[in-house]
Design an enzyme around this catalytic site. Sequence first.
Site, PDB file in Angstrom:
ATOM      1  N   GLY A  66     -30.019  -0.648 -34.946  1.00  0.00           N
ATOM      2  CA  GLY A  66     -31.116  -0.629 -35.908  1.00  0.00           C
ATOM      3  C   GLY A  66     -30.724  -0.650 -37.373  1.00  0.00           C
ATOM      4  N   GLN A  67     -29.451  -0.893 -37.666  1.00  0.00           N
ATOM      5  CA  GLN A  67     -29.056  -0.972 -39.062  1.00  0.00           C
ATOM      6  C   GLN A  67     -29.765  -2.150 -39.728  1.00  0.00           C
ATOM      7  OE1 GLN A  67     -26.964  -0.802 -36.488  1.00  0.00           O
ATOM      8  NE2 GLN A  67     -25.171   0.431 -36.938  1.00  0.00           N
ATOM      9  N   THR A  68     -29.987  -2.029 -41.013  1.00  0.00           N
ATOM     10  CA  THR A  68     -30.737  -3.038 -41.766  1.00  0.00           C
ATOM     11  C   THR A  68     -30.204  -4.448 -41.510  1.00  0.00           C
ATOM     12  OG1 THR A  68     -31.175  -1.399 -43.481  1.00  0.00           O
ATOM     13  CG2 THR A  68     -31.516  -3.702 -44.075  1.00  0.00           C
ATOM     14  N   LEU A  70     -28.736  -5.665 -39.004  1.00  0.00           N
ATOM     15  CA  LEU A  70     -28.899  -6.131 -37.618  1.00  0.00           C
ATOM     16  C   LEU A  70     -30.347  -6.479 -37.271  1.00  0.00           C
ATOM     17  CD1 LEU A  70     -26.614  -3.583 -35.745  1.00  0.00           C
ATOM     18  CD2 LEU A  70     -26.084  -5.940 -36.393  1.00  0.00           C
TER      19      LEU A  70
END
Length: 180
Positions: A66-68, A70
């Site tokens: 869920g990193q920005t 990705l």
Amino acid sequence: MGSVNSRGSKAEAQVVMMGLDSAGKTTLLYKMKGHQVVETLPTVGFNVEPLEAPGHVSLTLWDIGGQTQLRASWKDHLEGTDALVYVLDSTDEARLPEAMAELMEVLDSPCMVGVPVLVLANKQEAPGALSLLEIRDRLGLEQLQDCCWELRACSALTGAGLPEALQSLGKLLKSHRSCR
């Protein structure tokens, strides 16, 4: 990915789990599989795990990072999705608008028409966690009128709410045909 289908008496389903970074997706996944709490690192890419749900449903659960950076690739994991599990950090009030915006973007995908959504309000054991009512009201979940959805409280650390979440997921998957 696939679709809900029966092979003998066991249904199979493809489930995608998404949410902002640090919401607890990977910890939830491993707790649902019966593992003790494990220390996790940010997921780069995705994890895929089989999981048995109540009602003789065999799940393939895709835990997507869920990193920005990705999130742009989230849409690449949606084709053939039978259900979406969207995980929120109940203690991260400041990022709720961002979490809802990302959820709405996912649901805008043509692949997601009629796909049921289970929203998990994780970290309910933590001091200051928002209640389900507060989360529902702040996110405006009632606007998800084009699909079946449910909001559940849970804790990846303690396991509280996870059996009920899996039951809800099974129920949503069974209603999948009526959502489409």
